[in-house]
Design an enzyme around this catalytic site. Structure first.
Site, mmCIF file in Angstrom:
data_model
loop_
_atom_site.group_PDB
_atom_site.id
_atom_site.type_symbol
_atom_site.label_atom_id
_atom_site.label_comp_id
_atom_site.label_asym_id
_atom_site.label_seq_id
_atom_site.Cartn_x
_atom_site.Cartn_y
_atom_site.Cartn_z
ATOM 1 C CE1 TYR A 1 -22.749 -42.886 -0.671
ATOM 2 C CE2 TYR A 1 -20.873 -43.422 -2.559
ATOM 3 C CZ TYR A 1 -22.044 -42.491 -2.069
ATOM 4 O OH TYR A 1 -22.487 -41.310 -2.721
ATOM 5 C CD GLU B 1 -35.460 -39.540 0.144
ATOM 6 O OE1 GLU B 1 -36.643 -39.362 0.406
ATOM 7 O OE2 GLU B 1 -34.661 -39.188 -0.180
ATOM 8 C CG HIS C 1 -30.233 -36.352 -5.529
ATOM 9 N ND1 HIS C 1 -30.525 -36.355 -4.139
ATOM 10 C CD2 HIS C 1 -28.936 -37.530 -5.469
ATOM 11 C CE1 HIS C 1 -29.847 -37.075 -3.378
ATOM 12 N NE2 HIS C 1 -28.879 -37.669 -4.096
ATOM 13 C CB ALA D 1 -27.415 -40.357 -8.307
ATOM 14 C CG ASN E 1 -29.780 -46.061 -1.058
ATOM 15 O OD1 ASN E 1 -30.067 -45.035 -1.823
ATOM 16 N ND2 ASN E 1 -28.684 -46.440 -0.586
ATOM 17 N NE ARG F 1 -14.022 -50.330 -8.206
ATOM 18 C CZ ARG F 1 -14.674 -50.745 -9.516
ATOM 19 N NH1 ARG F 1 -15.847 -50.150 -10.046
ATOM 20 N NH2 ARG F 1 -14.321 -52.013 -9.992
ATOM 21 N NE ARG G 1 -21.946 -37.317 -0.154
ATOM 22 C CZ ARG G 1 -22.206 -38.317 -0.972
ATOM 23 N NH1 ARG G 1 -23.077 -39.321 -0.719
ATOM 24 N NH2 ARG G 1 -21.298 -38.425 -2.005
ATOM 25 N NE ARG H 1 -23.696 -36.487 -3.511
ATOM 26 C CZ ARG H 1 -23.737 -37.462 -4.482
ATOM 27 N NH1 ARG H 1 -24.513 -38.281 -4.781
ATOM 28 N NH2 ARG H 1 -22.313 -37.239 -5.005
ATOM 29 C CG ASP I 1 -45.005 -39.271 -11.341
ATOM 30 O OD1 ASP I 1 -45.363 -38.584 -10.517
ATOM 31 O OD2 ASP I 1 -44.860 -39.044 -12.711
ATOM 32 C CG HIS J 1 -30.591 -41.274 0.929
ATOM 33 N ND1 HIS J 1 -30.385 -41.493 -0.345
ATOM 34 C CD2 HIS J 1 -31.641 -40.502 1.175
ATOM 35 C CE1 HIS J 1 -31.263 -40.891 -0.888
ATOM 36 N NE2 HIS J 1 -32.012 -40.470 -0.199
ATOM 37 C CG LEU J 2 -25.664 -46.817 2.400
ATOM 38 C CD1 LEU J 2 -24.815 -47.092 1.210
ATOM 39 C CD2 LEU J 2 -25.441 -47.795 3.497
ATOM 40 C CB SER J 3 -23.912 -40.369 2.847
ATOM 41 O OG SER J 3 -24.917 -40.296 1.310
ATOM 42 N N PRO K 1 -28.820 -47.294 -8.750
ATOM 43 C CG PRO K 1 -28.825 -45.250 -9.638
ATOM 44 C CD PRO K 1 -29.844 -46.382 -8.799
ATOM 45 C CG ASN K 2 -23.323 -46.370 -9.664
ATOM 46 O OD1 ASN K 2 -22.907 -46.903 -10.461
ATOM 47 N ND2 ASN K 2 -24.012 -45.093 -9.910
#
Ligand code: CA2
Length: 147
Positions: free
Chosen positions: A23, A98, A80, A77, A74, A18, A107, A111, A87, A100-102, A10-11
């Site tokens: 990001y 797994e 978390h 959210a 990725n 944005r 953070r 997270r 599953d 993540h950019l950040s 998502p996002n």
């Protein structure tokens, strides 16, 4: 030829449009193009999917079985919060990195929790868009070693 699915949650379709302070300015299509170049160098095949919907991500993970050899994921959210995605990953039995950019550990505390890390081959975070290339390299190496 080894085939890897790069799956974004998502996002992440908003990347580069944005909040560039967190990001970065690179868009998702630019990340995908860079992954294609890395895949060419590695001699592997790469496919992409992005969804803002948990069920669609689960469907994409299920559909990867028998088609792809591994997943770079990725989950945004959902990382978390989603036992269902955890599953789904364990049910298909494909190696998953797994991503993540950040640096999620630098953070907010929520997270620092990941439902996916326990079913992941490994975790890459904090390297921005370059993390996708690193993940492809690591997964391709793992798949070659696994034969
Ligand atoms: O650092 C990452 O890659 C994250 O997976 C990104 C998620 C966040 O919830 C995770 O904790 C870490 C958020 C993705 C939001 O993407 C946006 C992109 C552009 C503008 C706004 C949000």
């Amino acid at each position: 030829m080894v085939s890897i699915l790069v799956l974004n949650g998502p996002n992440l379709n908003l990347l580069g449009t944005r909040q560039p302070g967190i990001y970065g300015a690179t868009t998702l299509p630019q990340i995908e193009e860079s992954c294609r170049e890395t895949a060419r160098t590695l001699g592997i095949s790469v496919a992409f999917a992005q969804s803002n919907h948990e069920g669609t991500l689960i469907d994409a993970i299920h559909a990867a079985r028998g088609v792809h050899d591994g997943i770079v994921f990725n989950a945004g959210a959902y990382t978390h919060s989603s036992i269902a995605l955890m599953d789904a990953v364990s049910s298909v039995g494909l190696p998953m990195i797994e991503l993540h950019l950040s640096n999620v550990h630098a953070r907010e505390p929520f997270r620092h929790v990941s439902y996916l890390s326990g079913v992941a081959l490994g975790v890459i975070c904090g390297f921005g868009p370059a993390g996708y290339g690193l993940a492809l390299q690591a997964l391709a190496g793992h798949l070659r070693d696994a034969g």
